[in-house]
Design an enzyme around this catalytic site. Structure first.
Site, short mmCIF file in Angstrom:
data_model
loop_
_atom_site.label_atom_id
_atom_site.label_comp_id
_atom_site.label_asym_id
_atom_site.label_seq_id
_atom_site.Cartn_x
_atom_site.Cartn_y
_atom_site.Cartn_z
N LYS A 74 0.76 -0.98 0.03
CA LYS A 74 0.01 0.06 0.12
C LYS A 74 0.90 1.20 -0.17
O LYS A 74 1.85 1.41 0.74
CB LYS A 74 -0.82 0.00 1.28
CG LYS A 74 -1.77 1.16 1.54
CD LYS A 74 -2.54 0.91 2.89
CE LYS A 74 -3.64 2.12 3.08
NZ LYS A 74 -4.45 1.98 4.14
N SER A 149 -9.03 2.48 3.43
CA SER A 149 -8.13 3.06 2.64
C SER A 149 -7.14 2.09 1.89
O SER A 149 -6.34 2.46 1.11
CB SER A 149 -6.89 4.16 3.52
OG SER A 149 -6.38 3.40 4.42
N SER A 173 -9.45 0.18 7.95
CA SER A 173 -8.89 0.37 6.33
C SER A 173 -8.26 -1.03 5.89
O SER A 173 -7.86 -1.16 4.67
CB SER A 173 -7.88 1.35 6.16
OG SER A 173 -8.61 2.81 6.30
#
Length: 497
Positions: A74, A149, A173
Protein backbone atom coordinates in the site's frame (compact mmCIF):
# COMPACT_ATOMS: atom_id res chain seq x y z
CA UNK A 1 3.89 -19.21 -17.97
CA UNK A 2 2.59 -20.75 -14.73
CA UNK A 3 -1.13 -20.82 -15.61
CA UNK A 4 -2.24 -22.29 -12.27
CA UNK A 5 -0.95 -19.21 -10.39
CA UNK A 6 -4.33 -18.07 -9.04
CA UNK A 7 -5.21 -21.53 -7.73
CA UNK A 8 -2.67 -21.29 -4.90
CA UNK A 9 -2.34 -19.11 -1.84
CA UNK A 10 1.01 -17.53 -0.93
CA UNK A 11 2.21 -20.37 1.32
CA UNK A 12 1.47 -22.92 -1.41
CA UNK A 13 3.25 -20.84 -4.07
CA UNK A 14 6.35 -20.60 -1.87
CA UNK A 15 6.23 -24.37 -1.31
CA UNK A 16 6.33 -24.88 -5.08
CA UNK A 17 9.38 -22.62 -5.31
CA UNK A 18 11.13 -24.41 -2.46
CA UNK A 19 10.39 -27.78 -4.09
CA UNK A 20 11.85 -26.58 -7.39
CA UNK A 21 8.56 -27.11 -9.22
CA UNK A 22 8.34 -23.46 -10.27
CA UNK A 23 10.80 -20.56 -10.09
CA UNK A 24 10.42 -17.13 -8.49
CA UNK A 25 10.74 -15.66 -11.98
CA UNK A 26 7.87 -17.76 -13.26
CA UNK A 27 5.67 -16.60 -10.38
CA UNK A 28 6.59 -12.99 -11.14
CA UNK A 29 5.81 -13.58 -14.82
CA UNK A 30 2.34 -14.75 -13.81
CA UNK A 31 1.76 -11.79 -11.49
CA UNK A 32 2.96 -9.30 -14.11
CA UNK A 33 0.67 -10.93 -16.68
CA UNK A 34 -2.27 -10.62 -14.28
CA UNK A 35 -1.40 -7.01 -13.48
CA UNK A 36 -1.07 -6.05 -17.14
CA UNK A 37 -4.41 -7.70 -17.93
CA UNK A 38 -6.43 -6.54 -14.93
CA UNK A 39 -4.98 -3.31 -13.61
CA UNK A 40 -6.14 -1.12 -16.55
CA UNK A 41 -9.70 -2.06 -15.50
CA UNK A 42 -9.13 -1.89 -11.74
CA UNK A 43 -6.57 0.89 -11.18
CA UNK A 44 -5.38 -1.00 -8.10
CA UNK A 45 -1.63 -0.53 -8.69
CA UNK A 46 -0.34 3.03 -9.12
CA UNK A 47 3.43 2.41 -9.24
CA UNK A 48 5.36 -0.56 -10.71
CA UNK A 49 9.01 -1.59 -10.50
CA UNK A 50 8.93 -4.91 -12.33
CA UNK A 51 12.58 -4.88 -13.41
CA UNK A 52 13.73 -4.47 -9.85
CA UNK A 53 11.63 -7.48 -8.85
CA UNK A 54 13.04 -9.56 -11.75
CA UNK A 55 16.53 -8.63 -10.60
CA UNK A 56 15.67 -9.72 -7.04
CA UNK A 57 14.37 -13.06 -8.35
CA UNK A 58 17.56 -13.59 -10.35
CA UNK A 59 19.80 -12.68 -7.41
CA UNK A 60 17.97 -15.02 -5.05
CA UNK A 61 15.30 -14.05 -2.53
CA UNK A 62 15.61 -14.75 1.22
CA UNK A 63 14.58 -18.23 2.34
CA UNK A 64 11.35 -17.86 4.27
CA UNK A 65 7.69 -18.75 4.44
CA UNK A 66 6.94 -16.73 1.30
CA UNK A 67 10.06 -17.15 -0.84
CA UNK A 68 9.37 -15.97 -4.38
CA UNK A 69 5.76 -14.88 -3.80
CA UNK A 70 4.86 -11.75 -5.85
CA UNK A 71 3.81 -8.93 -3.56
CA UNK A 72 2.45 -5.39 -3.47
CA UNK A 73 2.55 -2.68 -0.81
CA UNK A 74 0.00 0.00 0.00
CA UNK A 75 1.33 3.42 -0.97
CA UNK A 76 0.97 5.01 2.46
CA UNK A 77 3.00 3.99 5.51
CA UNK A 78 5.16 1.29 3.90
CA UNK A 79 8.57 2.70 2.94
CA UNK A 80 10.43 0.64 0.32
CA UNK A 81 13.99 1.87 -0.19
CA UNK A 82 14.50 3.67 -3.50
CA UNK A 83 10.81 3.81 -4.44
CA UNK A 84 8.43 6.78 -4.18
CA UNK A 85 5.65 7.27 -1.65
CA UNK A 86 2.76 9.57 -2.61
CA UNK A 87 0.24 8.68 0.14
CA UNK A 88 -2.52 9.14 -2.44
CA UNK A 89 -1.77 12.86 -2.59
CA UNK A 90 -0.84 15.35 -5.32
CA UNK A 91 1.19 17.13 -2.64
CA UNK A 92 3.59 14.29 -1.84
CA UNK A 93 6.28 12.48 -3.81
CA UNK A 94 8.99 11.19 -1.51
CA UNK A 95 11.62 8.66 -2.51
CA UNK A 96 12.16 6.39 0.49
CA UNK A 97 15.73 6.39 1.77
CA UNK A 98 15.29 3.07 3.57
CA UNK A 99 12.79 0.34 4.34
CA UNK A 100 10.36 0.70 7.18
CA UNK A 101 10.80 -1.98 9.84
CA UNK A 102 7.77 -4.00 8.77
CA UNK A 103 8.97 -3.99 5.15
CA UNK A 104 12.35 -5.35 6.30
CA UNK A 105 10.54 -8.21 8.01
CA UNK A 106 8.31 -8.85 5.00
CA UNK A 107 11.37 -8.96 2.74
CA UNK A 108 13.06 -11.40 5.11
CA UNK A 109 10.03 -13.69 4.69
CA UNK A 110 10.91 -13.91 0.98
CA UNK A 111 8.22 -11.87 -0.77
CA UNK A 112 9.11 -10.23 -4.10
CA UNK A 113 7.60 -6.74 -4.21
CA UNK A 114 6.93 -5.23 -7.64
CA UNK A 115 4.56 -2.33 -7.00
CA UNK A 116 2.54 0.02 -4.81
CA UNK A 117 -1.25 0.07 -4.50
CA UNK A 118 -3.76 2.90 -4.61
CA UNK A 119 -5.04 4.65 -1.47
CA UNK A 120 -7.12 7.76 -0.70
CA UNK A 121 -5.19 10.86 0.30
CA UNK A 122 -3.38 10.07 3.59
CA UNK A 123 -5.82 7.18 4.10
CA UNK A 124 -8.40 9.60 5.46
CA UNK A 125 -11.60 8.24 3.90
CA UNK A 126 -12.91 4.76 3.38
CA UNK A 127 -13.12 4.73 -0.40
CA UNK A 128 -10.14 4.68 -2.76
CA UNK A 129 -10.95 7.55 -5.11
CA UNK A 130 -8.01 9.98 -4.80
CA UNK A 131 -7.66 12.94 -7.16
CA UNK A 132 -3.98 12.04 -7.49
CA UNK A 133 -4.44 8.58 -9.01
CA UNK A 134 -8.13 8.12 -9.77
CA UNK A 135 -10.60 5.56 -8.44
CA UNK A 136 -9.93 1.89 -7.81
CA UNK A 137 -12.77 -0.29 -9.09
CA UNK A 138 -14.31 -3.14 -7.15
CA UNK A 139 -13.21 -6.42 -8.83
CA UNK A 140 -16.80 -7.68 -8.63
CA UNK A 141 -18.44 -4.65 -10.26
CA UNK A 142 -16.83 -1.84 -12.24
CA UNK A 143 -17.86 1.63 -11.10
CA UNK A 144 -18.26 0.51 -7.48
CA UNK A 145 -15.90 1.32 -4.62
CA UNK A 146 -13.23 -1.15 -3.52
CA UNK A 147 -13.35 0.45 -0.09
CA UNK A 148 -10.48 2.17 1.63
CA UNK A 149 -8.06 3.09 2.58
CA UNK A 150 -6.40 -0.18 1.46
CA UNK A 151 -8.69 -0.41 -1.56
CA UNK A 152 -5.89 -0.93 -4.07
CA UNK A 153 -4.45 -3.83 -2.10
CA UNK A 154 -7.85 -5.47 -1.60
CA UNK A 155 -8.71 -5.20 -5.30
CA UNK A 156 -5.32 -6.61 -6.32
CA UNK A 157 -5.76 -9.62 -4.01
CA UNK A 158 -9.42 -10.30 -4.79
CA UNK A 159 -8.85 -10.10 -8.55
CA UNK A 160 -5.93 -12.56 -8.51
CA UNK A 161 -3.01 -10.24 -9.25
CA UNK A 162 -1.29 -11.28 -6.01
CA UNK A 163 -2.32 -13.68 -3.22
CA UNK A 164 -1.68 -11.05 -0.55
CA UNK A 165 -0.69 -7.39 -0.27
CA UNK A 166 0.43 -4.96 2.42
CA UNK A 167 -2.37 -2.93 4.01
CA UNK A 168 -2.99 -0.62 6.96
CA UNK A 169 -5.95 0.07 9.25
CA UNK A 170 -6.68 3.28 11.19
CA UNK A 171 -10.48 3.19 11.17
CA UNK A 172 -11.21 -0.07 9.39
CA UNK A 173 -8.91 0.30 6.40
CA UNK A 174 -7.88 -3.37 6.24
CA UNK A 175 -11.26 -4.83 7.20
CA UNK A 176 -13.41 -2.40 5.22
CA UNK A 177 -11.93 -3.06 1.74
CA UNK A 178 -11.54 -6.75 2.54
CA UNK A 179 -15.30 -6.86 3.19
CA UNK A 180 -16.22 -4.98 0.02
CA UNK A 181 -13.82 -6.96 -2.19
CA UNK A 182 -14.49 -10.41 -0.74
CA UNK A 183 -11.07 -11.00 0.85
CA UNK A 184 -9.79 -11.84 4.33
CA UNK A 185 -8.40 -8.99 6.40
CA UNK A 186 -7.11 -8.94 9.98
CA UNK A 187 -6.09 -5.85 11.95
CA UNK A 188 -3.61 -6.96 14.63
CA UNK A 189 -3.59 -5.86 18.26
CA UNK A 190 -2.09 -2.47 19.03
CA UNK A 191 1.67 -2.95 19.22
CA UNK A 192 1.73 -6.36 17.53
CA UNK A 193 3.39 -5.12 14.31
CA UNK A 194 6.05 -2.40 14.05
CA UNK A 195 5.25 1.11 12.78
CA UNK A 196 8.80 2.52 12.80
CA UNK A 197 11.28 3.88 12.43
CA UNK A 198 9.52 6.98 11.05
CA UNK A 199 6.46 6.58 13.27
CA UNK A 200 6.13 5.38 16.83
CA UNK A 201 2.39 5.09 16.57
CA UNK A 202 -0.21 6.26 14.06
CA UNK A 203 -3.24 8.24 15.20
CA UNK A 204 -2.55 7.67 18.91
CA UNK A 205 -2.23 3.92 18.35
CA UNK A 206 -5.34 3.51 16.17
CA UNK A 207 -3.29 2.48 13.12
CA UNK A 208 -1.98 -1.05 12.58
CA UNK A 209 -0.24 -2.37 9.45
CA UNK A 210 -0.58 -5.93 8.18
CA UNK A 211 -1.89 -7.62 5.00
CA UNK A 212 -5.03 -8.45 3.05
CA UNK A 213 -5.05 -12.07 1.86
CA UNK A 214 -7.13 -14.74 0.16
CA UNK A 215 -6.49 -17.41 2.82
CA UNK A 216 -6.50 -17.25 6.61
CA UNK A 217 -3.19 -19.09 6.90
CA UNK A 218 -1.34 -16.54 4.74
CA UNK A 219 -2.40 -13.75 7.09
CA UNK A 220 -1.39 -15.81 10.13
CA UNK A 221 2.01 -16.76 8.68
CA UNK A 222 2.79 -13.17 7.71
CA UNK A 223 1.97 -12.03 11.25
CA UNK A 224 4.40 -14.67 12.52
CA UNK A 225 7.04 -13.13 10.24
CA UNK A 226 6.43 -9.46 11.10
CA UNK A 227 5.23 -9.24 14.71
CA UNK A 228 7.35 -8.27 17.67
CA UNK A 229 8.76 -5.17 19.30
CA UNK A 230 11.14 -2.82 17.51
CA UNK A 231 13.57 -0.20 18.79
CA UNK A 232 11.64 2.60 20.46
CA UNK A 233 8.29 0.80 20.26
CA UNK A 234 5.65 2.65 22.35
CA UNK A 235 3.70 -0.59 22.88
CA UNK A 236 5.34 -3.91 23.70
CA UNK A 237 2.85 -6.73 24.02
CA UNK A 238 3.14 -10.38 24.95
CA UNK A 239 4.17 -12.76 22.16
CA UNK A 240 1.74 -15.56 21.28
CA UNK A 241 1.99 -19.04 22.71
CA UNK A 242 3.03 -20.96 19.62
CA UNK A 243 2.65 -19.57 16.13
CA UNK A 244 -0.31 -17.84 14.56
CA UNK A 245 -0.06 -20.25 11.66
CA UNK A 246 -0.51 -23.18 14.05
CA UNK A 247 -3.52 -21.42 15.55
CA UNK A 248 -5.09 -20.99 12.09
CA UNK A 249 -4.73 -24.72 11.41
CA UNK A 250 -6.38 -25.98 14.61
CA UNK A 251 -10.04 -25.97 15.64
CA UNK A 252 -10.92 -23.51 18.40
CA UNK A 253 -12.40 -24.49 21.72
CA UNK A 254 -16.12 -23.83 22.21
CA UNK A 255 -16.48 -20.04 22.24
CA UNK A 256 -19.06 -17.68 23.69
CA UNK A 257 -19.58 -14.82 21.24
CA UNK A 258 -21.33 -11.48 21.79
CA UNK A 259 -23.66 -10.52 18.93
CA UNK A 260 -23.18 -6.75 18.45
CA UNK A 261 -25.97 -5.32 16.27
CA UNK A 262 -26.22 -1.63 17.24
CA UNK A 263 -24.04 0.74 15.14
CA UNK A 264 -21.75 3.03 17.14
CA UNK A 265 -22.45 6.00 14.85
CA UNK A 266 -25.87 7.64 15.25
CA UNK A 267 -28.15 7.58 12.22
CA UNK A 268 -26.50 4.53 10.67
CA UNK A 269 -28.88 2.27 8.76
CA UNK A 270 -27.72 -1.34 8.42
CA UNK A 271 -28.70 -2.86 5.07
CA UNK A 272 -31.22 -5.72 5.27
CA UNK A 273 -28.91 -8.00 3.27
CA UNK A 274 -26.09 -7.33 5.72
CA UNK A 275 -28.37 -8.14 8.66
CA UNK A 276 -29.39 -11.37 6.91
CA UNK A 277 -25.74 -12.41 6.55
CA UNK A 278 -25.14 -11.51 10.21
CA UNK A 279 -28.03 -13.77 11.27
CA UNK A 280 -26.80 -16.53 8.94
CA UNK A 281 -23.24 -16.29 10.33
CA UNK A 282 -24.49 -16.47 13.92
CA UNK A 283 -26.45 -19.63 13.09
CA UNK A 284 -23.44 -21.18 11.35
CA UNK A 285 -21.25 -20.49 14.37
CA UNK A 286 -23.86 -22.06 16.65
CA UNK A 287 -24.02 -25.10 14.37
CA UNK A 288 -20.25 -25.45 14.90
CA UNK A 289 -20.82 -25.65 18.65
CA UNK A 290 -20.26 -22.02 19.69
CA UNK A 291 -22.68 -19.87 21.72
CA UNK A 292 -23.82 -16.56 20.19
CA UNK A 293 -25.58 -14.20 22.60
CA UNK A 294 -26.88 -10.66 21.87
CA UNK A 295 -24.80 -8.17 23.86
CA UNK A 296 -23.63 -4.60 23.29
CA UNK A 297 -20.69 -2.55 24.59
CA UNK A 298 -21.88 0.29 26.85
CA UNK A 299 -20.50 3.17 24.77
CA UNK A 300 -21.74 6.76 24.42
CA UNK A 301 -22.13 6.92 20.64
CA UNK A 302 -22.36 10.72 20.52
CA UNK A 303 -18.99 11.02 22.23
CA UNK A 304 -17.46 8.08 20.36
CA UNK A 305 -17.36 9.65 16.88
CA UNK A 306 -16.36 13.06 18.28
CA UNK A 307 -13.34 11.64 20.12
CA UNK A 308 -12.18 9.76 17.03
CA UNK A 309 -12.49 12.83 14.80
CA UNK A 310 -10.54 15.01 17.24
CA UNK A 311 -7.61 12.58 17.21
CA UNK A 312 -7.61 12.15 13.42
CA UNK A 313 -7.89 15.90 12.76
CA UNK A 314 -5.02 16.61 15.16
CA UNK A 315 -2.79 14.09 13.41
CA UNK A 316 -3.83 15.32 9.95
CA UNK A 317 -2.71 18.82 10.96
CA UNK A 318 0.60 17.35 12.10
CA UNK A 319 1.04 15.58 8.73
CA UNK A 320 0.23 18.71 6.73
CA UNK A 321 2.59 20.82 8.85
CA UNK A 322 5.36 18.37 7.99
CA UNK A 323 4.57 18.59 4.27
CA UNK A 324 4.62 22.38 4.37
CA UNK A 325 7.93 22.36 6.23
CA UNK A 326 9.57 19.81 3.92
CA UNK A 327 8.15 20.81 0.52
CA UNK A 328 6.93 24.38 0.86
CA UNK A 329 3.51 26.06 1.21
CA UNK A 330 2.74 25.68 -2.51
CA UNK A 331 2.16 21.96 -1.95
CA UNK A 332 -0.65 22.61 0.51
CA UNK A 333 -2.69 24.13 -2.32
CA UNK A 334 -2.84 20.71 -3.97
CA UNK A 335 -4.48 19.01 -0.99
CA UNK A 336 -7.97 17.62 -1.41
CA UNK A 337 -10.63 19.75 0.33
CA UNK A 338 -11.48 17.24 3.06
CA UNK A 339 -7.79 16.85 3.94
CA UNK A 340 -7.27 20.60 4.07
CA UNK A 341 -10.38 21.00 6.22
CA UNK A 342 -9.38 18.27 8.67
CA UNK A 343 -5.94 19.88 9.04
CA UNK A 344 -7.61 23.24 9.64
CA UNK A 345 -9.76 21.73 12.37
CA UNK A 346 -6.77 19.98 13.89
CA UNK A 347 -4.83 23.24 14.16
CA UNK A 348 -7.72 25.01 15.87
CA UNK A 349 -8.19 22.33 18.53
CA UNK A 350 -6.20 22.50 21.74
CA UNK A 351 -3.98 20.02 23.55
CA UNK A 352 -6.74 19.81 26.16
CA UNK A 353 -9.21 18.79 23.42
CA UNK A 354 -6.88 15.97 22.43
CA UNK A 355 -6.50 14.86 26.05
CA UNK A 356 -10.29 14.82 26.48
CA UNK A 357 -10.62 12.70 23.34
CA UNK A 358 -8.03 10.20 24.55
CA UNK A 359 -9.87 10.00 27.88
CA UNK A 360 -12.99 9.13 25.87
CA UNK A 361 -11.02 6.41 24.11
CA UNK A 362 -10.13 4.94 27.50
CA UNK A 363 -13.81 4.79 28.42
CA UNK A 364 -14.54 2.84 25.23
CA UNK A 365 -11.59 0.54 25.92
CA UNK A 366 -12.79 -0.12 29.44
CA UNK A 367 -16.41 -0.79 28.49
CA UNK A 368 -15.41 -3.13 25.67
CA UNK A 369 -13.00 -4.86 28.04
CA UNK A 370 -15.87 -5.46 30.46
CA UNK A 371 -17.88 -7.05 27.66
CA UNK A 372 -14.95 -9.26 26.68
CA UNK A 373 -14.62 -10.52 30.25
CA UNK A 374 -17.94 -12.29 29.64
CA UNK A 375 -17.43 -13.19 25.98
CA UNK A 376 -14.50 -14.58 24.00
CA UNK A 377 -15.11 -12.26 21.04
CA UNK A 378 -17.66 -10.00 19.37
CA UNK A 379 -19.52 -10.73 16.12
CA UNK A 380 -20.91 -7.84 14.06
CA UNK A 381 -21.05 -6.65 10.43
CA UNK A 382 -17.82 -5.27 9.03
CA UNK A 383 -19.61 -2.55 7.04
CA UNK A 384 -23.32 -1.64 7.29
CA UNK A 385 -23.83 -1.89 3.50
CA UNK A 386 -22.33 -3.64 0.48
CA UNK A 387 -20.08 -1.53 -1.76
CA UNK A 388 -21.49 1.74 -3.09
CA UNK A 389 -20.95 3.39 -6.47
CA UNK A 390 -18.04 5.74 -7.04
CA UNK A 391 -18.82 9.33 -6.15
CA UNK A 392 -21.06 8.47 -3.18
CA UNK A 393 -18.52 8.72 -0.35
CA UNK A 394 -16.09 11.49 -1.41
CA UNK A 395 -17.36 15.02 -0.63
CA UNK A 396 -19.73 16.48 -3.22
CA UNK A 397 -18.75 19.66 -5.09
CA UNK A 398 -20.99 21.67 -2.77
CA UNK A 399 -19.38 20.10 0.30
CA UNK A 400 -15.95 20.86 -1.17
CA UNK A 401 -16.95 24.50 -1.59
CA UNK A 402 -18.09 24.61 2.04
CA UNK A 403 -14.80 23.09 3.13
CA UNK A 404 -12.79 25.62 1.13
CA UNK A 405 -14.76 28.49 2.67
CA UNK A 406 -13.70 27.30 6.13
CA UNK A 407 -10.34 29.08 5.73
CA UNK A 408 -12.13 32.44 5.51
CA UNK A 409 -14.44 31.59 8.41
CA UNK A 410 -11.48 30.60 10.54
CA UNK A 411 -10.25 34.20 10.80
CA UNK A 412 -11.14 35.40 14.28
CA UNK A 413 -13.22 32.30 15.12
CA UNK A 414 -12.28 29.15 17.01
CA UNK A 415 -13.23 27.07 13.98
CA UNK A 416 -12.56 23.74 15.64
CA UNK A 417 -14.90 24.19 18.59
CA UNK A 418 -17.51 25.94 16.45
CA UNK A 419 -17.53 23.24 13.78
CA UNK A 420 -18.00 20.46 16.33
CA UNK A 421 -20.55 22.26 18.52
CA UNK A 422 -22.63 23.51 15.56
CA UNK A 423 -23.05 20.05 14.10
CA UNK A 424 -21.32 20.96 10.82
CA UNK A 425 -18.64 18.29 11.22
CA UNK A 426 -21.17 15.64 12.19
CA UNK A 427 -23.23 16.44 9.07
CA UNK A 428 -20.27 16.47 6.67
CA UNK A 429 -18.59 13.37 8.10
CA UNK A 430 -21.71 11.26 8.69
CA UNK A 431 -21.76 9.54 5.25
CA UNK A 432 -18.22 8.24 5.84
CA UNK A 433 -18.41 7.69 9.60
CA UNK A 434 -21.65 5.72 9.31
CA UNK A 435 -19.87 3.21 7.08
CA UNK A 436 -17.28 2.83 9.88
CA UNK A 437 -19.92 2.27 12.57
CA UNK A 438 -18.61 -1.23 13.38
CA UNK A 439 -14.92 -1.06 12.43
CA UNK A 440 -13.96 1.99 14.55
CA UNK A 441 -14.28 0.00 17.78
CA UNK A 442 -11.19 -2.07 16.95
CA UNK A 443 -9.08 1.03 16.30
CA UNK A 444 -10.16 3.05 19.33
CA UNK A 445 -9.66 0.07 21.67
CA UNK A 446 -6.61 -1.41 19.92
CA UNK A 447 -8.27 -4.84 19.89
CA UNK A 448 -7.52 -7.35 17.11
CA UNK A 449 -10.34 -7.62 14.59
CA UNK A 450 -10.91 -9.33 11.26
CA UNK A 451 -13.32 -9.32 8.33
CA UNK A 452 -14.41 -12.65 6.88
CA UNK A 453 -15.85 -12.97 3.33
CA UNK A 454 -19.05 -14.88 4.10
CA UNK A 455 -21.86 -13.28 2.11
CA UNK A 456 -22.97 -11.83 -1.23
CA UNK A 457 -25.63 -9.26 -2.06
CA UNK A 458 -28.27 -9.75 -4.76
CA UNK A 459 -26.23 -7.37 -6.94
CA UNK A 460 -23.26 -9.73 -6.68
CA UNK A 461 -21.22 -7.63 -4.25
CA UNK A 462 -19.40 -9.20 -1.26
CA UNK A 463 -20.56 -8.81 2.33
CA UNK A 464 -18.08 -9.28 5.17
CA UNK A 465 -18.67 -10.12 8.82
CA UNK A 466 -16.35 -8.94 11.57
CA UNK A 467 -15.05 -10.73 14.65
CA UNK A 468 -13.32 -8.63 17.34
CA UNK A 469 -11.12 -10.50 19.79
CA UNK A 470 -9.63 -9.93 23.21
CA UNK A 471 -6.43 -7.88 23.41
CA UNK A 472 -3.38 -9.85 22.20
CA UNK A 473 -5.57 -12.81 21.21
CA UNK A 474 -5.18 -12.97 17.44
CA UNK A 475 -4.64 -16.72 17.88
CA UNK A 476 -8.30 -17.39 18.72
CA UNK A 477 -9.43 -15.18 15.83
CA UNK A 478 -7.21 -17.09 13.40
CA UNK A 479 -8.45 -20.36 14.84
CA UNK A 480 -12.14 -19.65 14.30
CA UNK A 481 -11.47 -18.03 10.90
CA UNK A 482 -9.61 -21.14 9.79
CA UNK A 483 -12.48 -23.31 11.02
CA UNK A 484 -14.99 -21.25 9.02
CA UNK A 485 -12.80 -21.31 5.92
CA UNK A 486 -12.35 -25.11 6.09
CA UNK A 487 -16.12 -25.47 6.53
CA UNK A 488 -16.58 -23.81 3.14
CA UNK A 489 -18.26 -20.68 4.52
CA UNK A 490 -16.04 -18.23 2.63
CA UNK A 491 -17.40 -16.88 -0.64
CA UNK A 492 -15.43 -17.31 -3.88
CA UNK A 493 -12.88 -14.67 -4.86
CA UNK A 494 -13.60 -12.43 -7.84
CA UNK A 495 -11.15 -14.31 -10.05
CA UNK A 496 -12.89 -17.63 -9.25
CA UNK A 497 -16.40 -16.46 -10.19
Amino acid sequence: MFKEYTQYDAIALAALVNAGEVSARELLDAAVYQANKLNPKLNAIIHRFDERAYHAAAQGLPAGTFTGVPYLLKDLSFSFEGEPVTMGSRSVNIVSENDSEIVKRMKAAGVNTFGKTNTPEFGLIITTEPKAHGATHNPFKKGYSAGGSSGGSAAAVASGIVPMAGAGDGGGSIRFPAAWCGAFGLKPSRGRNPMGPTFGEGWEGAVADHVITRSVRDSAAMLDATSGAEIGAPFIIAPPEGSFLQAAMRAPRQLTIALHQQPLIAGTVVDKEVLAVLEQTAKQLEAMGHRVVPAEPNINIEQFWHDFMVVVCAHTAFTIDNIERDFGPQHIKKLEPQTYNMALLGRSLSAVDLAHAKHGWHHSQYQTGLLLKQYDMILCPTVPTPAVKHGVLPPSRMDEMLMRSAELLNKGIDMGKYAFSSGVIEKLSQPVLSKMAFTLLGNVTGLPAMSLPVGMSKKGLPIGMQLIGRMNDEATLFSIAGEMERAGLFTKAAYAQ
